[in-house]
Enzyme design. Structure first.
Site, PDB file in Angstrom:
ATOM      1  N   ASP A 165       5.153  14.584  11.926  1.00  0.00           N
ATOM      2  CA  ASP A 165       5.180  14.396  10.470  1.00  0.00           C
ATOM      3  C   ASP A 165       3.768  14.529   9.913  1.00  0.00           C
ATOM      4  O   ASP A 165       3.275  13.642   9.215  1.00  0.00           O
ATOM      5  CB  ASP A 165       5.774  13.045  10.117  1.00  0.00           C
ATOM      6  CG  ASP A 165       6.228  12.972   8.650  1.00  0.00           C
ATOM      7  OD1 ASP A 165       6.444  14.042   8.051  1.00  0.00           O
ATOM      8  OD2 ASP A 165       6.354  11.864   8.124  1.00  0.00           O
ATOM      9  N   GLY A 222       7.213   3.813   4.023  1.00  0.00           N
ATOM     10  CA  GLY A 222       7.638   4.945   4.825  1.00  0.00           C
ATOM     11  C   GLY A 222       9.079   4.802   5.261  1.00  0.00           C
ATOM     12  O   GLY A 222       9.826   3.963   4.744  1.00  0.00           O
ATOM     13  N   GLY A 223       9.455   5.628   6.228  1.00  0.00           N
ATOM     14  CA  GLY A 223      10.841   5.651   6.663  1.00  0.00           C
ATOM     15  C   GLY A 223      11.287   4.385   7.361  1.00  0.00           C
ATOM     16  O   GLY A 223      12.479   4.061   7.370  1.00  0.00           O
ATOM     17  N   PHE A 224      10.344   3.611   7.932  1.00  0.00           N
ATOM     18  CA  PHE A 224      10.734   2.440   8.702  1.00  0.00           C
ATOM     19  C   PHE A 224      10.226   1.136   8.105  1.00  0.00           C
ATOM     20  O   PHE A 224      10.356   0.089   8.701  1.00  0.00           O
ATOM     21  CB  PHE A 224      10.230   2.555  10.145  1.00  0.00           C
ATOM     22  CG  PHE A 224      10.931   3.614  10.918  1.00  0.00           C
ATOM     23  CD1 PHE A 224      12.281   3.513  11.186  1.00  0.00           C
ATOM     24  CD2 PHE A 224      10.253   4.725  11.378  1.00  0.00           C
ATOM     25  CE1 PHE A 224      12.941   4.489  11.907  1.00  0.00           C
ATOM     26  CE2 PHE A 224      10.897   5.702  12.095  1.00  0.00           C
ATOM     27  CZ  PHE A 224      12.252   5.596  12.361  1.00  0.00           C
ATOM     28  N   GLY A 225       9.634   1.183   6.917  1.00  0.00           N
ATOM     29  CA  GLY A 225       9.215  -0.082   6.335  1.00  0.00           C
ATOM     30  C   GLY A 225       8.058   0.060   5.373  1.00  0.00           C
ATOM     31  O   GLY A 225       7.578   1.152   5.092  1.00  0.00           O
ATOM     32  N   LYS A 226       7.603  -1.086   4.870  1.00  0.00           N
ATOM     33  CA  LYS A 226       6.511  -1.131   3.909  1.00  0.00           C
ATOM     34  C   LYS A 226       5.206  -1.470   4.614  1.00  0.00           C
ATOM     35  O   LYS A 226       5.191  -2.117   5.664  1.00  0.00           O
ATOM     36  CB  LYS A 226       6.804  -2.173   2.830  1.00  0.00           C
ATOM     37  CG  LYS A 226       8.009  -1.841   1.956  1.00  0.00           C
ATOM     38  CD  LYS A 226       8.260  -2.929   0.929  1.00  0.00           C
ATOM     39  CE  LYS A 226       9.485  -2.593   0.064  1.00  0.00           C
ATOM     40  NZ  LYS A 226       9.773  -3.660  -0.916  1.00  0.00           N
ATOM     41  N   VAL A 227       4.106  -1.042   3.993  1.00  0.00           N
ATOM     42  CA  VAL A 227       2.767  -1.341   4.503  1.00  0.00           C
ATOM     43  C   VAL A 227       2.051  -2.203   3.479  1.00  0.00           C
ATOM     44  O   VAL A 227       1.999  -1.856   2.284  1.00  0.00           O
ATOM     45  CB  VAL A 227       1.971  -0.052   4.772  1.00  0.00           C
ATOM     46  CG1 VAL A 227       0.587  -0.403   5.321  1.00  0.00           C
ATOM     47  CG2 VAL A 227       2.715   0.855   5.744  1.00  0.00           C
ATOM     48  N   LEU A 275       0.824  -1.212   0.000  1.00  0.00           N
ATOM     49  CA  LEU A 275       0.000   0.000   0.000  1.00  0.00           C
ATOM     50  C   LEU A 275       0.854   1.256   0.000  1.00  0.00           C
ATOM     51  O   LEU A 275       0.431   2.313  -0.462  1.00  0.00           O
ATOM     52  CB  LEU A 275      -0.915   0.019   1.236  1.00  0.00           C
ATOM     53  CG  LEU A 275      -1.974  -1.070   1.314  1.00  0.00           C
ATOM     54  CD1 LEU A 275      -2.653  -1.035   2.673  1.00  0.00           C
ATOM     55  CD2 LEU A 275      -3.001  -0.878   0.206  1.00  0.00           C
TER      56      LEU A 275
END
Length: 606
Positions: free
Chosen positions: A409, A291-296, A288
């Protein structure tokens, strides 16, 4: 009416029924809170504005979001019981023991046909035991001990087929005890004026009940002693860790072992296999966003529930693990209808995952700029609702949540849209808990360029007003449909920064030229002016000049904008005049240099 229309009507009716039932549960629980005279610092999240009651403290629900348990023991309530509780038809456990509740037991309690346990022990209840309790065919445990109930025991209790434990001791009951009640495994009728005891055929308590009471007393003494020692050791441990300056650990990952460090309430622990299956082994086609810390990833659980699974990719780094802990902790604290709710989590020795509800309409940024052919654009009324919903979510984080939270953010990509296009503030990965003793927090600068407040960028100090700045930029995104930074605007000799671009057009009274063309002029220009004015107030250079989010909410609702806008215009005019004077001086200096090269050479290099 054709078949499709019938199906659509039935679906609509079912949805309306489900929503009505949810509202009914909220109303019943809130009525209970009011009737119990709950103090200001108790049940603070029992609020009609905060999502559904399944996220409220001391409340448990089943998989269909039906309230099944209310546990409010030993909380010092002094009010009474509301008849509205009778509408919670799925309730199985109601425990209110150890309070100071007065008044009678409402006859509407007889409507709780799924009730298994009713515990009202050690209160100050008066009146008679309602005959309607005989309707509770699933009731197994009835405890009304140590109250001021009077009258007779209703015959209807004798017909309860599931009853295995009835405790009515230490009241002011009188008369006959229904014969069938002496045949249940555990009962206690002592401390009343009932036909039991040494002068009657039946004793007032079963052997089991007496032994249980004695056993409870012994256990209570032991538990009290042990609890005292545990509290002393716990406080000592806290002092030790505070002295050593250690950070509080939120999460411990031991594969195959249940985590006992933190209680998540309604938040579910998922297994790795469950989420692997739900996302089709984290297929690329289910991504979907990133971001800065991983995928969704989009996922579908075994029961058909659609979810969004955030898989952290840098969990091994301090920042990645801290992000996981922060999100789990913060979202378990922050519960509001305009904040993204955490469904569950998963942790293994190599993975950190968070599970959220799937937002059917994705993000505001997607709806503004990434629509696929045939998908509807955000209309103007929806954009206004998004502005207000986001403001209310941030207001809760800044002013109502304890401890307060800074998001850090705020942007259109982090404002999600549910099935009704209601705004939900998401992605707490960059959020920061605010110590109530400090007004700002110094930390590594995080966020998205174009949305970051100038003071945060230059000093690393963030505050609630940092979020206000990001919110102002988000409002400009809503109006224009454009990005906060867009280098393509250089081709038209416009400002790269959306803030500067909007300021310029507002000053030139040409706002209609910047409104998103996808709206096809279906908007109210006065509404646009209001939104732009609020956006400019939120993005002032000095954080002290920006409004608090509670003020923003009021301005969006039509209160207080005119005064603040007049002040802003006065300051802006003075600032612009100072800037123009500086420019003239600089231009004059350049002319002098060009007209007197010898002077430059004599003065040496600059």
């Amino acid at each position: 009416m054709d078949l499709a229309s019938v199906l659509l009507l039935l679906t609509s009716l079912c949805s309306s029924s489900a929503l009505h039932e949810l509202d009914s549960q909220e109303d019943a629980l809130y009525a209970l809170k009011v009737s119990l005279n709950v103090s200001a610092n108790q049940l603070t999240n029992w609020n009609k504005n905060l999502v559904n009651p399944c996220t409220w403290s001391n409340v448990e629900c089943d998989q269909n979001s039906n309230v099944v348990r209310i546990s409010l023991e030993f909380m010092g309530f002094t009010g009474s019981l509301t008849p509205r509780i009778g509408s919670l038809k799925s309730l199985t456990i109601l425990s209110l023991q150890g309070n100071n509740i007065t008044g009678d037991i409402p006859k509407e309690f007889g409507n709780l046909t799924n009730l298994v346990r009713l515990d009202l022990e050690s209160n100050k209840l008066t009146g008679e035991i309602p005959y309607s309790l005989g309707n509770l065919k699933r009731l197994q445990f009835l405890t009304l001990s140590q109250n001021n109930l009077y009258g007779t025991i209703p015959e209807s209790l004798a017909s309860l087929p599931s009853l295995i434990n009835v405790m009515l001791d230490s009241n002011d009951l009188s008369g006959q005890i229904p014969e069938q009640l002496f045949s249940i495994p555990m009962y206690n009728f002592t401390g009343n004026n009932l036909n039991c005891g040494v002068n009657y055929h039946h004793l007032c308590t079963s052997d089991n009940a007496y032994q249980d009471s004695s056993h409870k007393t012994k256990i209570g003494l032991i538990a009290g002693t042990v609890t005292g020692l545990v509290v002393i050791l716990f406080l000592g441990g806290l002092l030790f860790f505070w002295y050593k300056g250690c950070k509080r650990e939120v999460y411990v990952d031991v594969p195959g072992e249940v985590d006992r460090r933190i209680t998540f309430g309604q938040i579910k622990r998922f297994s790795w296999k469950e989420l692997q299956i739900a996302t089709d082994n984290f297929s690329e086609k289910n991504i979907l966003g990133q971001g800065g810390f991983g995928k969704v990833y989009k996922g579908i659980l075994a029961d058909g529930t659609k979810v969004a699974v955030k898989r952290l990719t840098d969990y091994e780094s301090p920042a990645g693990d801290a992000a996981f802990q922060r999100e789990v902790e913060l979202i378990s604290i922050a519960v509001h209808r305009n904040l993204l709710r955490l469904i569950g989590f998963c942790t293994t020795s190599t993975e950190r995952l968070l599970v959220y509800p799937f937002m059917q309409n994705l993000s505001v940024a997607y709806r503004l700029r990434e629509l696929k052919r045939g998908e509807p654009v955000l209309d103007w009324p929806t954009r206004k609702r998004v502005a207000l919903g986001t403001a209310r979510g941030l207001e809760y984080l800044h002013e109502q949540c304890n401890p307060r939270i800074i998001h850090r953010d705020v942007k259109a990509a982090n404002i999600l849209l549910d099935g009704d296009f209601e705004a939900v503030v998401g992605d707490f990965g960059l959020a920061k808990l605010v110590d109530i003793r400090h007004t700002n927090v110094t930390t590594q600068v995080r966020g998205t360029m174009g949305h970051i407040a100038p003071e945060y960028l230059s000093t690393g100090k963030s505050s609630e007003r940092t979020d206000v700045f990001g919110y102002g930029i988000m409002l400009m995104e809503l109006v224009t449909g454009q990005r906060a930074i867009d280098f393509s605007r250089l081709e038209e000799e416009d400002d790269v920064l959306l803030l500067d671009h909007v300021k310029k057009l507002q000053r030139e009274k040409r706002l209609e030229t910047i409104v998103d063309c996808n709206l096809n002029k279906n908007y109210n220009i006065e509404d646009v002016e209001v939104i732009v004015q609020i956006a400019l107030l939120c993005t002032q250079a000095s954080p002290e000049d920006r409004p608090a989010m509670s003020e923003v909410v009021r301005m969006l609702e039509g209160e207080g904008l005119a005064e603040r806008w007049e002040e802003w215009q006065h300051v802006e005019v003075n600032t612009r005049q100072d800037y123009e004077r500086l420019q003239r001086r600089m231009n004059w200096g350049e002319d002098s240099v060009y007209n007197n090269q010898d002077a430059v050479e004599l003065s040496g290099g600059r």
